[in-house]
Design a protein around this motif. Structure first.
Motif, PDB file in Angstrom:
ATOM      1  N   ARG A  38    -110.360 191.228  -3.313  1.00  0.00           N
ATOM      2  CA  ARG A  38    -109.957 191.404  -1.978  1.00  0.00           C
ATOM      3  C   ARG A  38    -109.896 190.211  -1.312  1.00  0.00           C
ATOM      4  N   GLN A  39    -108.975 190.236  -0.258  1.00  0.00           N
ATOM      5  CA  GLN A  39    -109.024 188.796   0.494  1.00  0.00           C
ATOM      6  C   GLN A  39    -108.632 189.246   2.134  1.00  0.00           C
ATOM      7  N   GLU A  44    -111.184 183.752   2.324  1.00  0.00           N
ATOM      8  CA  GLU A  44    -110.711 183.331   0.796  1.00  0.00           C
ATOM      9  C   GLU A  44    -110.863 184.708  -0.056  1.00  0.00           C
ATOM     10  N   ARG A  45    -110.123 184.892  -1.184  1.00  0.00           N
ATOM     11  CA  ARG A  45    -109.991 185.955  -1.955  1.00  0.00           C
ATOM     12  C   ARG A  45    -111.394 185.984  -2.700  1.00  0.00           C
ATOM     13  N   THR A  91    -112.415 195.851   5.282  1.00  0.00           N
ATOM     14  CA  THR A  91    -110.875 195.814   5.587  1.00  0.00           C
ATOM     15  C   THR A  91    -110.330 194.395   4.963  1.00  0.00           C
ATOM     16  N   ALA A  92    -109.301 194.547   4.069  1.00  0.00           N
ATOM     17  CA  ALA A  92    -108.682 193.757   3.360  1.00  0.00           C
ATOM     18  C   ALA A  92    -107.607 193.971   2.625  1.00  0.00           C
ATOM     19  N   VAL A  93    -106.850 193.157   1.961  1.00  0.00           N
ATOM     20  CA  VAL A  93    -106.135 193.652   1.023  1.00  0.00           C
ATOM     21  C   VAL A  93    -106.499 193.436  -0.502  1.00  0.00           C
ATOM     22  N   TRP A 106    -101.705 189.678 -11.825  1.00  0.00           N
ATOM     23  CA  TRP A 106    -102.245 190.485 -10.605  1.00  0.00           C
ATOM     24  C   TRP A 106    -101.174 191.305 -10.204  1.00  0.00           C
ATOM     25  N   GLY A 107    -101.806 192.316  -9.396  1.00  0.00           N
ATOM     26  CA  GLY A 107    -100.693 193.356  -8.953  1.00  0.00           C
ATOM     27  C   GLY A 107    -100.413 192.819  -7.305  1.00  0.00           C
ATOM     28  N   GLN A 108     -99.705 193.377  -6.732  1.00  0.00           N
ATOM     29  CA  GLN A 108     -99.092 193.068  -5.235  1.00  0.00           C
ATOM     30  C   GLN A 108    -100.263 193.306  -4.270  1.00  0.00           C
ATOM     31  N   GLY A 109    -101.106 194.023  -4.519  1.00  0.00           N
ATOM     32  CA  GLY A 109    -102.232 194.392  -3.448  1.00  0.00           C
ATOM     33  C   GLY A 109    -101.910 195.684  -2.844  1.00  0.00           C
ATOM     34  N   THR A 110    -102.763 196.317  -2.149  1.00  0.00           N
ATOM     35  CA  THR A 110    -102.867 197.565  -1.401  1.00  0.00           C
ATOM     36  C   THR A 110    -103.713 197.410  -0.230  1.00  0.00           C
ATOM     37  N   GLN A 111    -103.411 197.440   0.987  1.00  0.00           N
ATOM     38  CA  GLN A 111    -104.005 197.275   2.313  1.00  0.00           C
ATOM     39  C   GLN A 111    -105.077 198.597   2.284  1.00  0.00           C
TER      40      GLN A 111
END
Length: 116
Positions: A38-39, A44-45, A91-93, A106-111
């Motif tokens: 998460r970032q 930082e991630r 809270t993060a992506v 890596w995936g695109q991320g989910t909020q």
């Protein structure tokens, strides 16, 4: 080529739960190590949780006893992240990764937003 698709993010109140899912597809043979990172804004991630090919799991100290990573019984390169007792600092992506050979994909991320 390997593709990752995450789902399940959203807005939840503090103390609530969410379940993230990640499907890895493409040129993948066998069961692969997968992880969630998460970032948060301005940070930082960081690694949240990981699961090896053998099912061994590991967690960041900040999410132990609240988050659970698991593999789908039917589709072994699908993983879930059950997140309970969510806090605003969660809270993060959230990003899913899979290791295939010597590469990380890596995936695109989910909020995920935890807010009242």
């Amino acid at each position: 080529q390997v593709q990752l698709v995450e789902s399940g993010g959203g807005l939840v109140q503090p103390g609530g739960s969410l379940r993230l899912s990640c499907v890895a597809s493409g040129r993948i043979f066998g069961i692969k190590p997968m992880s969630w990172y998460r970032q948060a804004p301005g940070k930082e991630r960081e690694l949240v949780a990981g699961i090896t090919s053998f099912g061994t799991t590991n967690y960041a100290d900040s999410v132990k006893d609240r988050f659970t990573i698991s593999r789908d019984n039917a589709a072994k390169n699908t993983v879930h992240l059950q997140m309970n007792s969510l806090k605003p600092e969660d809270t993060a992506v959230y990003y899913c990764t899979v290791v295939v050979g010597i590469r990380d994909y890596w995936g695109q991320g989910t909020q995920v937003t935890v807010s009242s």
